[in-house]
Write a protein that holds these residues in place. Structure first.
Motif, PDB file in Angstrom:
ATOM      1  N   GLY A 122       0.835  -1.178   0.013  1.00 30.43           N
ATOM      2  CA  GLY A 122       0.027  -0.003  -0.058  1.00 30.43           C
ATOM      3  C   GLY A 122       0.971   1.272  -0.058  1.00 30.43           C
ATOM      4  O   GLY A 122       0.727   2.190  -0.670  1.00 30.43           O
ATOM      5  N   ALA A 123       1.867   1.148   0.637  1.00 33.50           N
ATOM      6  CA  ALA A 123       2.688   2.454   1.069  1.00 33.50           C
ATOM      7  C   ALA A 123       3.595   2.773  -0.363  1.00 33.50           C
ATOM      8  O   ALA A 123       3.735   3.800  -0.560  1.00 33.50           O
ATOM      9  N   LEU A 124       4.486   1.717  -0.731  1.00 32.55           N
ATOM     10  CA  LEU A 124       5.279   1.905  -1.792  1.00 32.55           C
ATOM     11  C   LEU A 124       4.690   1.879  -3.086  1.00 32.55           C
ATOM     12  O   LEU A 124       5.191   2.325  -3.790  1.00 32.55           O
ATOM     13  N   LEU A 125       3.677   0.715  -3.292  1.00 30.85           N
ATOM     14  CA  LEU A 125       3.048   0.732  -4.875  1.00 30.85           C
ATOM     15  C   LEU A 125       1.709   1.280  -4.791  1.00 30.85           C
ATOM     16  O   LEU A 125       1.308   1.380  -5.726  1.00 30.85           O
ATOM     17  N   GLY A 126       0.901   1.717  -3.842  1.00 33.23           N
ATOM     18  CA  GLY A 126      -0.234   2.472  -3.980  1.00 33.23           C
ATOM     19  C   GLY A 126      -1.309   1.475  -3.989  1.00 33.23           C
ATOM     20  O   GLY A 126      -2.507   1.665  -4.572  1.00 33.23           O
ATOM     21  N   TRP A 127      -1.039   0.022  -3.703  1.00 27.95           N
ATOM     22  CA  TRP A 127      -2.060  -0.960  -3.925  1.00 27.95           C
ATOM     23  C   TRP A 127      -2.814  -0.909  -2.947  1.00 27.95           C
ATOM     24  O   TRP A 127      -2.848  -0.681  -1.740  1.00 27.95           O
ATOM     25  N   ARG A 128      -4.218  -1.095  -3.234  1.00 28.18           N
ATOM     26  CA  ARG A 128      -5.469  -1.480  -2.164  1.00 28.18           C
ATOM     27  C   ARG A 128      -5.482  -2.793  -1.778  1.00 28.18           C
ATOM     28  O   ARG A 128      -4.918  -3.638  -2.568  1.00 28.18           O
ATOM     29  N   PRO A 129      -6.163  -3.017  -0.735  1.00 32.11           N
ATOM     30  CA  PRO A 129      -6.141  -4.355  -0.311  1.00 32.11           C
ATOM     31  C   PRO A 129      -6.357  -5.518  -1.249  1.00 32.11           C
ATOM     32  O   PRO A 129      -5.738  -6.511  -1.157  1.00 32.11           O
ATOM     33  N   GLY A 130      -7.460  -5.294  -1.768  1.00 30.92           N
ATOM     34  CA  GLY A 130      -7.895  -6.368  -2.840  1.00 30.92           C
ATOM     35  C   GLY A 130      -6.860  -6.500  -4.059  1.00 30.92           C
ATOM     36  O   GLY A 130      -6.682  -7.608  -4.364  1.00 30.92           O
ATOM     37  N   GLU A 131      -6.010  -5.618  -4.234  1.00 33.99           N
ATOM     38  CA  GLU A 131      -4.764  -5.873  -5.446  1.00 33.99           C
ATOM     39  C   GLU A 131      -3.915  -6.742  -4.774  1.00 33.99           C
ATOM     40  O   GLU A 131      -3.275  -7.444  -5.342  1.00 33.99           O
ATOM     41  N   PHE A 132      -3.629  -6.365  -3.287  1.00 32.97           N
ATOM     42  CA  PHE A 132      -2.628  -6.904  -2.586  1.00 32.97           C
ATOM     43  C   PHE A 132      -2.917  -8.432  -2.792  1.00 32.97           C
ATOM     44  O   PHE A 132      -2.086  -9.326  -2.872  1.00 32.97           O
ATOM     45  N   TRP A 133      -4.278  -8.753  -2.106  1.00 36.40           N
ATOM     46  CA  TRP A 133      -4.641 -10.177  -2.201  1.00 36.40           C
ATOM     47  C   TRP A 133      -4.630 -10.746  -3.138  1.00 36.40           C
ATOM     48  O   TRP A 133      -4.815 -12.208  -3.510  1.00 36.40           O
ATOM     49  N   SER A 134      -4.819  -9.916  -4.443  1.00 31.08           N
ATOM     50  CA  SER A 134      -5.253 -10.810  -5.689  1.00 31.08           C
ATOM     51  C   SER A 134      -3.617 -11.403  -6.335  1.00 31.08           C
ATOM     52  O   SER A 134      -3.764 -12.016  -7.445  1.00 31.08           O
ATOM     53  N   ALA A 135      -2.787 -10.503  -5.763  1.00 27.78           N
ATOM     54  CA  ALA A 135      -1.178 -10.803  -6.383  1.00 27.78           C
ATOM     55  C   ALA A 135      -0.862 -12.001  -5.737  1.00 27.78           C
ATOM     56  O   ALA A 135      -1.120 -12.659  -4.711  1.00 27.78           O
ATOM     57  N   THR A 136      -0.300 -12.756  -6.832  1.00 28.70           N
ATOM     58  CA  THR A 136       0.468 -14.140  -6.384  1.00 28.70           C
ATOM     59  C   THR A 136       1.719 -13.764  -5.676  1.00 28.70           C
ATOM     60  O   THR A 136       2.400 -12.760  -5.784  1.00 28.70           O
ATOM     61  N   PRO A 137       2.306 -14.725  -4.976  1.00 28.34           N
ATOM     62  CA  PRO A 137       3.608 -14.819  -4.390  1.00 28.34           C
ATOM     63  C   PRO A 137       4.679 -14.334  -5.393  1.00 28.34           C
ATOM     64  O   PRO A 137       5.679 -13.680  -4.886  1.00 28.34           O
ATOM     65  N   ALA A 138       4.647 -14.776  -6.497  1.00 27.44           N
ATOM     66  CA  ALA A 138       5.694 -14.563  -7.555  1.00 27.44           C
ATOM     67  C   ALA A 138       5.618 -13.273  -7.984  1.00 27.44           C
ATOM     68  O   ALA A 138       6.471 -12.308  -8.187  1.00 27.44           O
ATOM     69  N   GLU A 139       4.480 -12.635  -8.157  1.00 30.50           N
ATOM     70  CA  GLU A 139       4.235 -11.158  -8.503  1.00 30.50           C
ATOM     71  C   GLU A 139       4.760 -10.281  -7.463  1.00 30.50           C
ATOM     72  O   GLU A 139       5.655  -9.336  -7.725  1.00 30.50           O
ATOM     73  N   LEU A 140       4.507 -10.556  -6.210  1.00 26.17           N
ATOM     74  CA  LEU A 140       5.019  -9.624  -4.995  1.00 26.17           C
ATOM     75  C   LEU A 140       6.428  -9.863  -5.154  1.00 26.17           C
ATOM     76  O   LEU A 140       7.212  -8.898  -4.805  1.00 26.17           O
TER      77      LEU A 140
END
Length: 91
Positions: free
Chosen positions: A43-61
């Protein structure tokens, strides 16, 4: 990653990490503390909202955060280690 449309239903806005705020944190302490830390960073560094974080795969993170890390310096070889041992003896 594209932003999801606004969802008004509470059930549809819950994310997998919602259990981290309940009493289950003791059972899932390692997962919860890591997920909360990573979601805050996203959220702080990428501007992602919670849904975007939880939709991302571990590989994407890993790819996104890995790209933000500075390049690693080369590991010291045998010659460099021998030089350092001479400069800084342990004895």
């Amino acid at each position: 990653m594209t932003h999801a449309p606004f969802v008004s239903s509470e059930a549809e806005t819950r994310s997998p990490g919602d259990g981290c705020f309940s009493t289950s944190i003791e059972a899932n302490g390692d997962f919860c503390s890591s997920a909360l830390r990573l979601s805050g960073l996203a959220g702080a560094l990428l501007g992602w909202r919670p849904g975007e974080f939880w939709s991302a795969t571990p590989a994407e993170l890993a790819a996104v955060f890995g790209a933000m890390r500075p390049e690693r310096e080369a590991v010291a070889g045998a010659d460099e280690l021998a030089r350092l041992k001479e400069l800084f003896p342990d004895g």
